[in-house]
Design a protein around this motif. Structure first.
Motif, PDB file in Angstrom:
ATOM      1  N   SER A  30      -3.288  54.013  15.565  1.00 58.08           N
ATOM      2  CA  SER A  30      -2.415  53.358  14.593  1.00 58.08           C
ATOM      3  C   SER A  30      -2.231  54.211  13.346  1.00 58.08           C
ATOM      4  O   SER A  30      -1.340  53.958  12.549  1.00 58.08           O
ATOM      5  CB  SER A  30      -2.966  51.984  14.215  1.00 58.08           C
ATOM      6  N   ARG A  31      -3.078  55.219  13.185  1.00 60.46           N
ATOM      7  CA  ARG A  31      -2.915  56.133  12.043  1.00 60.46           C
ATOM      8  C   ARG A  31      -2.595  57.549  12.501  1.00 60.46           C
ATOM      9  O   ARG A  31      -2.763  58.501  11.746  1.00 60.46           O
ATOM     10  CB  ARG A  31      -4.176  56.139  11.169  1.00 60.46           C
ATOM     11  N   SER A  32      -2.136  57.649  13.714  1.00 60.22           N
ATOM     12  CA  SER A  32      -1.765  58.972  14.217  1.00 60.22           C
ATOM     13  C   SER A  32      -0.488  59.447  13.522  1.00 60.22           C
ATOM     14  O   SER A  32       0.260  58.628  12.963  1.00 60.22           O
ATOM     15  CB  SER A  32      -1.517  58.907  15.724  1.00 60.22           C
TER      16      SER A  32
ATOM     17  N   PRO B  91      -1.379  58.583   4.148  1.00 60.77           N
ATOM     18  CA  PRO B  91      -0.356  58.654   5.186  1.00 60.77           C
ATOM     19  C   PRO B  91       1.026  58.859   4.582  1.00 60.77           C
ATOM     20  O   PRO B  91       1.338  58.333   3.525  1.00 60.77           O
ATOM     21  CB  PRO B  91      -0.461  57.294   5.875  1.00 60.77           C
TER      22      PRO B  91
ATOM     23  N   GLU C 297      -0.220  48.392  10.931  1.00 64.11           N
ATOM     24  CA  GLU C 297      -1.443  49.087  11.348  1.00 64.11           C
ATOM     25  C   GLU C 297      -2.371  48.161  12.128  1.00 64.11           C
ATOM     26  O   GLU C 297      -3.090  48.603  13.029  1.00 64.11           O
ATOM     27  CB  GLU C 297      -2.145  49.691  10.132  1.00 64.11           C
TER      28      GLU C 297
ATOM     29  N   GLN D 199       2.471  56.986  12.098  1.00 65.99           N
ATOM     30  CA  GLN D 199       2.843  56.982  10.683  1.00 65.99           C
ATOM     31  C   GLN D 199       4.312  57.387  10.497  1.00 65.99           C
ATOM     32  O   GLN D 199       5.020  56.847   9.648  1.00 65.99           O
ATOM     33  CB  GLN D 199       1.929  57.930   9.894  1.00 65.99           C
TER      34      GLN D 199
ATOM     35  N   SER E  34      -7.440  53.830  16.971  1.00 61.97           N
ATOM     36  CA  SER E  34      -7.340  55.042  16.147  1.00 61.97           C
ATOM     37  C   SER E  34      -5.929  55.602  16.141  1.00 61.97           C
ATOM     38  O   SER E  34      -5.537  56.328  15.229  1.00 61.97           O
ATOM     39  CB  SER E  34      -8.319  56.103  16.655  1.00 61.97           C
TER      40      SER E  34
ATOM     41  N   ARG F 264       3.199  47.382   6.137  1.00 63.85           N
ATOM     42  CA  ARG F 264       2.271  48.425   6.582  1.00 63.85           C
ATOM     43  C   ARG F 264       0.958  47.809   7.094  1.00 63.85           C
ATOM     44  O   ARG F 264       0.414  48.232   8.113  1.00 63.85           O
ATOM     45  CB  ARG F 264       1.958  49.402   5.449  1.00 63.85           C
TER      46      ARG F 264
END
Lengths: 215, 223
Positions: free
Chosen positions: B27-29, B159, A15, B33, B25, A11
């Motif tokens: 990368s956490r959409s 997430p 990311e 996820q 930003s 993870r």
């Protein structure tokens, strides 16, 4: 490695690397579906071969290498449509300017010459200019010697210059950033503007190219 | 040596209209996820459904009969266990309703397969609650290709690591798409999830274009 621990380490990598892999895909594909497929297959390969990933910044080059091979498969028509990427493709559709906005008029002729280059030359120049790879990093990613990487970058630049000359395109040295018209350079700093209905609007000035070598 | 080509490099840079720093930003959409969750669970789900290990897209070309058999066998086995549990817990109530969701423990994941796509939202919620999962699953009519896909996914705590059976590539093109979730053991967060189900004659597809739009449509229609 315990499964949960492996997943958590992945993870962190995911990311951190996601913007770079997504950027690589967006700059080289012409549809949201192809970009999403490229991202999904790259990370699926990374997950399955996680133990092979080198540490630190070398992981970035390793991922670019995977994406590069997936892209080659995609261009040969061997890339299989991944069921993983459907949702991501829908999200990427919201990056409308990437897919639909015409190039600024002063770049149209240059883009035609760019398309006249061999894909291998476009890829080498893209890795240097867009991904900011140095010759040494390019050599490591491609499994070339540094001398060969340097030679290929030089040849790609020379061929592009020749293609521009052949098409009668003149590229002038760019003016200072502050004097660029707004349409060509809306922002120097990162810009992600929420759109009214299309999600994120993505458009901006060319990024700084860290690590670029003078060759 | 590259100075003479600097102007060319600058023009090349302008051709690359997506810039990494602008994508951070994302990368956490939700899509990023969801992709993460699906990537890290895909092999486990394939093992759970007794499928050979291969890529998701090659899985999509599996013979339809085999996919159906594997899913049916997995579902039937879990349904049998779940039905037995339901019977023991509700023996005083007759007749026991068939479980809308089949649960299977697969290593570090729970594979939850929706066996009744017409089940009401409260029945689905109760099924997850019976397994100590605070997951509110709803089903929305979608086009055939979207069956089993996520229409909306949201969690209140961090997430989501929840994947879907559909994204694990367990169906052949044109064949039945499994509807279900892959949930990490110990997942304790609250999750609101809407998955696509086959539309009934006359139903309007709920397009998963925007997550909030999707929810508004679903709520308005009482799904």
């Amino acid at each position: 490695m315990e499964e949960a621990q492996r997943r958590e380490k992945f993870r962190i990598l995911y990311e951190a690397a996601y913007p770079r892999v997504l950027g690589y895909a967006l700059r080289r594909t012409s549809t949201p579906e192809d970009a999403a497929d490229l991202v999904a297959e790259t990370f699926l390969t990374a997950w399955r071969r996680f133990e092979e990933l080198p540490p630190g910044d070398e992981a970035r080059l390793w991922l670019y290498g995977v994406a590069h091979r997936q892209l080659a498969n995609q261009r040969r028509g061997e890339q299989r449509k991944s069921a993983l990427s459907e949702r991501l493709a829908r999200e990427l559709e919201a990056l409308a300017p990437v897919w639909h906005d015409p190039l600024p008029s002063d770049l149209t002729a240059f883009a035609a010459a760019w398309q006249g280059l061999r894909p291998e030359d476009r890829e080498v120049l893209g890795l240097v200019v867009w991904e900011g790879l140095s010759n040494a990093e390019l050599a490591q990613m491609m499994g070339w010697s540094r001398a060969l990487a340097k030679l290929r970058v030089h040849r790609a630049r020379r061929r592009l210059a020749a293609e521009l000359a052949r098409q009668g395109v003149e590229v002038e040295a760019p003016p200072a950033v502050s004097s660029l018209p707004e349409a060509a350079a809306p922002a120097v700093s990162p810009v992600l503007q929420p759109g009214a209905s299309a999600g994120h609007v993505l458009y901006g000035r060319a990024p700084v190219r860290p690590g670029r070598e003078r060759s | 040596m590259s100075d003479r080509y600097d102007h060319i490099d600058d023009a090349v840079a302008k051709l690359g209209r997506a810039h990494d720093e602008q994508l951070i930003s994302l990368s956490r959409s939700p899509a990023a996820q969801a992709l993460f969750a699906e990537v890290v669970t895909i092999d486990e789900v394939q093992r759970a459904t007794d499928a050979p290990r291969r890529s998701p897209s090659s899985l999509a070309r599996r013979p339809r009969r085999r996919a159906r058999f594997a899913l049916a066998a997995a579902a039937a086995a879990v349904v049998a266990v779940a039905a037995g549990f339901a019977f023991a817990a509700t023996v005083h109530r007759a007749p026991p309703a068939p479980a809308p969701v089949a649960f299977r423990n697969s290593g570090s994941y729970i594979v939850a397969t929706v066996v009744n796509p017409n089940a009401a939202a409260h029945e689905l919620q109760a099924a997850f609650a019976a397994h100590n999962l605070n997951i509110h699953l709803k089903l929305a009519p979608v086009s055939p290709g979207m069956v089993g896909s996520v229409v909306y996914m949201g969690t209140l705590a961090g997430p989501s690591e929840i994947g879907t059976l559909s994204s694990a590539g367990s169906a052949a093109p044109g064949g039945p798409h499994p509807i279900g979730l892959i949930i990490p053991i110990g997942f304790g967060a609250h999750a609101d999830i809407v998955l696509g189900r086959p539309a009934k004659p006359g139903e309007i597809y709920r397009s998963p274009g925007g997550a909030l739009d999707g929810m508004r449509l679903l709520e308005a229609s009482g799904v």
